[in-house]
Scaffold this motif. Structure first.
Motif, PDB file in Angstrom:
ATOM      1  N   VAL A  60       0.808  -1.227   0.000  1.00  0.00           N
ATOM      2  CA  VAL A  60       0.000   0.000   0.000  1.00  0.00           C
ATOM      3  C   VAL A  60       0.838   1.273   0.000  1.00  0.00           C
ATOM      4  CG1 VAL A  60      -1.899  -1.162   1.170  1.00  0.00           C
ATOM      5  CG2 VAL A  60      -0.219   0.100   2.521  1.00  0.00           C
ATOM      6  N   SER A  61       2.087   1.187   0.473  1.00  0.00           N
ATOM      7  CA  SER A  61       2.878   2.412   0.623  1.00  0.00           C
ATOM      8  C   SER A  61       4.231   2.372  -0.073  1.00  0.00           C
ATOM      9  CB  SER A  61       3.098   2.724   2.111  1.00  0.00           C
ATOM     10  OG  SER A  61       1.878   2.878   2.780  1.00  0.00           O
ATOM     11  N   GLY A  62       4.663   1.209  -0.549  1.00  0.00           N
ATOM     12  CA  GLY A  62       5.944   1.127  -1.220  1.00  0.00           C
ATOM     13  C   GLY A  62       7.013   0.462  -0.373  1.00  0.00           C
ATOM     14  N   SER A  63       8.167   0.250  -0.978  1.00  0.00           N
ATOM     15  CA  SER A  63       9.247  -0.476  -0.313  1.00  0.00           C
ATOM     16  C   SER A  63       9.870   0.299   0.849  1.00  0.00           C
ATOM     17  CB  SER A  63      10.331  -0.838  -1.332  1.00  0.00           C
ATOM     18  OG  SER A  63      10.871   0.346  -1.919  1.00  0.00           O
ATOM     19  N   GLY A  64       9.921   1.642   0.722  1.00  0.00           N
ATOM     20  CA  GLY A  64      10.563   2.456   1.758  1.00  0.00           C
ATOM     21  C   GLY A  64       9.952   2.256   3.137  1.00  0.00           C
ATOM     22  N   PRO A  65       8.641   2.519   3.310  1.00  0.00           N
ATOM     23  CA  PRO A  65       8.014   2.325   4.622  1.00  0.00           C
ATOM     24  C   PRO A  65       8.095   0.878   5.106  1.00  0.00           C
ATOM     25  CG  PRO A  65       6.616   3.682   3.226  1.00  0.00           C
ATOM     26  CD  PRO A  65       7.724   3.152   2.353  1.00  0.00           C
ATOM     27  N   ALA A  66       8.019  -0.091   4.169  1.00  0.00           N
ATOM     28  CA  ALA A  66       8.087  -1.498   4.563  1.00  0.00           C
ATOM     29  C   ALA A  66       9.449  -1.833   5.161  1.00  0.00           C
ATOM     30  CB  ALA A  66       7.804  -2.397   3.366  1.00  0.00           C
ATOM     31  N   ILE A  67      10.515  -1.366   4.518  1.00  0.00           N
ATOM     32  CA  ILE A  67      11.863  -1.619   5.035  1.00  0.00           C
ATOM     33  C   ILE A  67      12.058  -0.897   6.363  1.00  0.00           C
ATOM     34  CG2 ILE A  67      14.322  -1.279   4.597  1.00  0.00           C
ATOM     35  CD1 ILE A  67      13.768  -1.673   1.644  1.00  0.00           C
ATOM     36  N   GLU A  68      11.474   0.296   6.488  1.00  0.00           N
ATOM     37  CA  GLU A  68      11.537   1.020   7.758  1.00  0.00           C
ATOM     38  C   GLU A  68      10.856   0.218   8.859  1.00  0.00           C
ATOM     39  OE1 GLU A  68       9.771   4.806   7.086  1.00  0.00           O
ATOM     40  OE2 GLU A  68      11.521   5.643   6.049  1.00  0.00           O
ATOM     41  N   PHE A  69       9.710  -0.386   8.534  1.00  0.00           N
ATOM     42  CA  PHE A  69       9.011  -1.191   9.535  1.00  0.00           C
ATOM     43  C   PHE A  69       9.846  -2.393   9.944  1.00  0.00           C
ATOM     44  CE2 PHE A  69       6.566  -5.053  10.366  1.00  0.00           C
ATOM     45  CZ  PHE A  69       5.950  -4.690  11.545  1.00  0.00           C
ATOM     46  N   TYR A  70      10.365  -3.133   8.964  1.00  0.00           N
ATOM     47  CA  TYR A  70      11.163  -4.312   9.290  1.00  0.00           C
ATOM     48  C   TYR A  70      12.392  -3.927  10.128  1.00  0.00           C
ATOM     49  CZ  TYR A  70       8.486  -7.223   6.018  1.00  0.00           C
ATOM     50  OH  TYR A  70       7.486  -7.929   5.391  1.00  0.00           O
ATOM     51  N   SER A  71      13.031  -2.819   9.777  1.00  0.00           N
ATOM     52  CA  SER A  71      14.208  -2.373  10.535  1.00  0.00           C
ATOM     53  C   SER A  71      13.814  -2.005  11.958  1.00  0.00           C
ATOM     54  CB  SER A  71      14.852  -1.168   9.841  1.00  0.00           C
ATOM     55  OG  SER A  71      15.262  -1.480   8.535  1.00  0.00           O
ATOM     56  N   GLY A  72      12.731  -1.244  12.097  1.00  0.00           N
ATOM     57  CA  GLY A  72      12.269  -0.833  13.425  1.00  0.00           C
ATOM     58  C   GLY A  72      11.817  -2.009  14.263  1.00  0.00           C
ATOM     59  N   TRP A  73      11.093  -2.930  13.649  1.00  0.00           N
ATOM     60  CA  TRP A  73      10.599  -4.102  14.374  1.00  0.00           C
ATOM     61  C   TRP A  73      11.752  -4.966  14.873  1.00  0.00           C
ATOM     62  CZ3 TRP A  73      10.223  -9.267  11.918  1.00  0.00           C
ATOM     63  CH2 TRP A  73       9.683 -10.226  12.789  1.00  0.00           C
ATOM     64  N   LEU A  74      12.738  -5.230  14.020  1.00  0.00           N
ATOM     65  CA  LEU A  74      13.887  -6.032  14.433  1.00  0.00           C
ATOM     66  C   LEU A  74      14.660  -5.355  15.563  1.00  0.00           C
ATOM     67  CD1 LEU A  74      15.256  -7.367  11.016  1.00  0.00           C
ATOM     68  CD2 LEU A  74      14.260  -8.715  12.879  1.00  0.00           C
ATOM     69  N   THR A  75      14.807  -4.033  15.455  1.00  0.00           N
ATOM     70  CA  THR A  75      15.522  -3.297  16.499  1.00  0.00           C
ATOM     71  C   THR A  75      14.781  -3.379  17.821  1.00  0.00           C
ATOM     72  OG1 THR A  75      16.474  -1.750  14.899  1.00  0.00           O
ATOM     73  CG2 THR A  75      16.405  -1.047  17.193  1.00  0.00           C
ATOM     74  N   PHE A 226       3.228   6.190  12.652  1.00  0.00           N
ATOM     75  CA  PHE A 226       2.491   4.939  12.465  1.00  0.00           C
ATOM     76  C   PHE A 226       3.447   3.755  12.425  1.00  0.00           C
ATOM     77  CE2 PHE A 226       0.728   1.785   9.402  1.00  0.00           C
ATOM     78  CZ  PHE A 226      -0.340   1.354  10.172  1.00  0.00           C
ATOM     79  N   ILE A 227       4.556   3.901  11.710  1.00  0.00           N
ATOM     80  CA  ILE A 227       5.554   2.831  11.649  1.00  0.00           C
ATOM     81  C   ILE A 227       6.232   2.661  12.998  1.00  0.00           C
ATOM     82  CG2 ILE A 227       7.690   2.068  10.557  1.00  0.00           C
ATOM     83  CD1 ILE A 227       5.294   1.932   8.724  1.00  0.00           C
ATOM     84  N   VAL A 228       6.518   3.772  13.665  1.00  0.00           N
ATOM     85  CA  VAL A 228       7.144   3.704  14.987  1.00  0.00           C
ATOM     86  C   VAL A 228       6.250   2.931  15.955  1.00  0.00           C
ATOM     87  CG1 VAL A 228       7.901   5.050  16.985  1.00  0.00           C
ATOM     88  CG2 VAL A 228       8.462   5.835  14.682  1.00  0.00           C
ATOM     89  N   PHE A 229       4.962   3.276  15.960  1.00  0.00           N
ATOM     90  CA  PHE A 229       4.042   2.646  16.906  1.00  0.00           C
ATOM     91  C   PHE A 229       3.825   1.170  16.596  1.00  0.00           C
ATOM     92  CE2 PHE A 229      -0.301   1.660  18.426  1.00  0.00           C
ATOM     93  CZ  PHE A 229      -0.109   1.911  19.773  1.00  0.00           C
ATOM     94  N   THR A 230       3.577   0.844  15.337  1.00  0.00           N
ATOM     95  CA  THR A 230       3.326  -0.563  14.987  1.00  0.00           C
ATOM     96  C   THR A 230       4.570  -1.421  15.216  1.00  0.00           C
ATOM     97  OG1 THR A 230       3.789  -0.016  12.648  1.00  0.00           O
ATOM     98  CG2 THR A 230       1.473  -0.101  13.346  1.00  0.00           C
TER      99      THR A 230
END
Length: 341
Positions: A60-75, A226-230
């Motif tokens: 829905v938003s592209g690769s950028g936000p998705a990679i940001e989510f994966y990076s944030g979630w792993l961290t 939104f990415i930070v919170f999720t």
């Protein structure tokens, strides 16, 4: 970069709310000691959900936000593993019965989630208005990384009640015995709170203290609240099961602090570089941005996180393979107290 659609955010938050309600009112309301199989199923479920969610964000938003989510979630997930050391100590110090620990973690982590949400909103408002705050976040993360590898924080390994808990004990009558899931009991006509109240607040407020490391770290990976919170929600969802599954293995992850230190130092440098790139401070380059400072791509952040945590975990397992398993009597106090008294 495509902006995340509002309907997608609303549906996501609703689903995550359902996850927590089910965990609290269905699973958490049945006090028990989860088996290894149950822990593995829960962790696998939340990990798969996080991977699927990242894929939906990509869609829905592209690769950028998705990679940001994966990076944030792993961290956040990696930092949460380190947090388990303190959770083990809290449960031991308050002698929480083992069959109540799952319930306690559910409530405490939910309290932490609410407080983290407030913290995230405040942090987002701060960095939106004052980009120079990245300098503070960056330096703080570098200091935290240095503390991890230098042993500076070793004197704080034991749990100490924070000011809120100490103040609570002075104004509220609290018993020393547990009575199942009851928060209040009546004895000789007098109402008392049970230690569960203190444990709930200890877990919740202590986790917020960890947010002073994790929230600046994830803001170094994404500015999207939104990415930070999720990312934080998915990390917290798996924390309860990790507590039981890894409780006896924490002392074997001897190199985990070094992996986390690399991650925090990398993100700290990234934050400082971003602060320089968008500089507004008058005493640096006359208040003008330093456009020559390169921006670190999100994919590189994800790669560094995966390699740092993966290598640290692998090195820890290799180190512990040849060591003799300690007996119950020889087990460290932190893990020996995992089951309470």
């Amino acid at each position: 970069m495509t902006e995340t659609p509002v309907p997608f955010m609303v549906v996501t938050l609703a689903v995550l709310a359902v996850f927590f309600v089910v965990d609290l009112l269905v699973i958490g309301r049945r006090p028990h000691v989860p088996s290894t199989g149950e822990c593995l199923r829960h962790i696998a479920f939340f990990v798969v959900m996080a991977l699927i969610f990242g894929g939906l964000v990509w869609w829905v938003s592209g690769s950028g936000p998705a990679i940001e989510f994966y990076s944030g979630w792993l961290t956040e997930y990696s930092l949460s593993i380190d947090n388990l050391f303190v959770f083990v100590i809290i449960m031991g110090n308050f002698a929480v019965p083992r069959d109540l620990q799952k319930y306690v973690l559910s409530i405490g982590i939910t309290i932490a989630l609410v407080l983290r949400g407030i913290f995230i909103l405040a942090g987002t408002a701060l960095i939106t208005r004052f980009t120079w705050v990245f300098f503070i976040f960056g330096v703080f993360l570098l200091y935290t990384a240095w503390s991890m590898v230098s042993g500076k924080g070793e004197e704080d390994e034991e749990y100490h009640e924070n000011g809120l808990i100490k103040a609570l004990r002075k104004v509220i009558p609290i018993t020393n015995e547990y009575d199942g899931e009851h928060l209040r009991i009546t004895r000789n006509g007098t109402r008392f709170f049970t230690p569960l109240l203190v444990v709930f607040l200890a877990i919740g407020t202590t986790d917020v203290m960890f947010a002073f490391d994790s929230i600046p770290a994830i803001f170094g990976l994404t500015k999207d609240p939104f990415i930070v919170f999720t990312s934080n929600v998915f990390a917290l969802l798996g924390l309860q099961q990790l507590y039981f599954l890894l409780g006896s293995l924490l002392d074997k992850l001897i190199y985990l602090p070094y992996g986390l230190a690399v991650v925090l130092a990398f993100i700290g440098v990234k934050l400082i570089m971003e602060a320089l790139h968008g500089n507004t401070l008058p005493f640096i380059n006359g208040g003008h941005p330093l456009e020559a400072v390169p921006e670190i791509p999100t994919w590189l952040s994800l790669l560094v996180i995966v390699l740092a945590i993966g290598i640290a975990a692998l090195a820890s397992l290799i180190k512990s393979r040849g060591q003799r398993e300690p007996s119950i009597e020889e087990a460290p106090a932190s893990t020996a107290n995992l089951g309470g008294k």
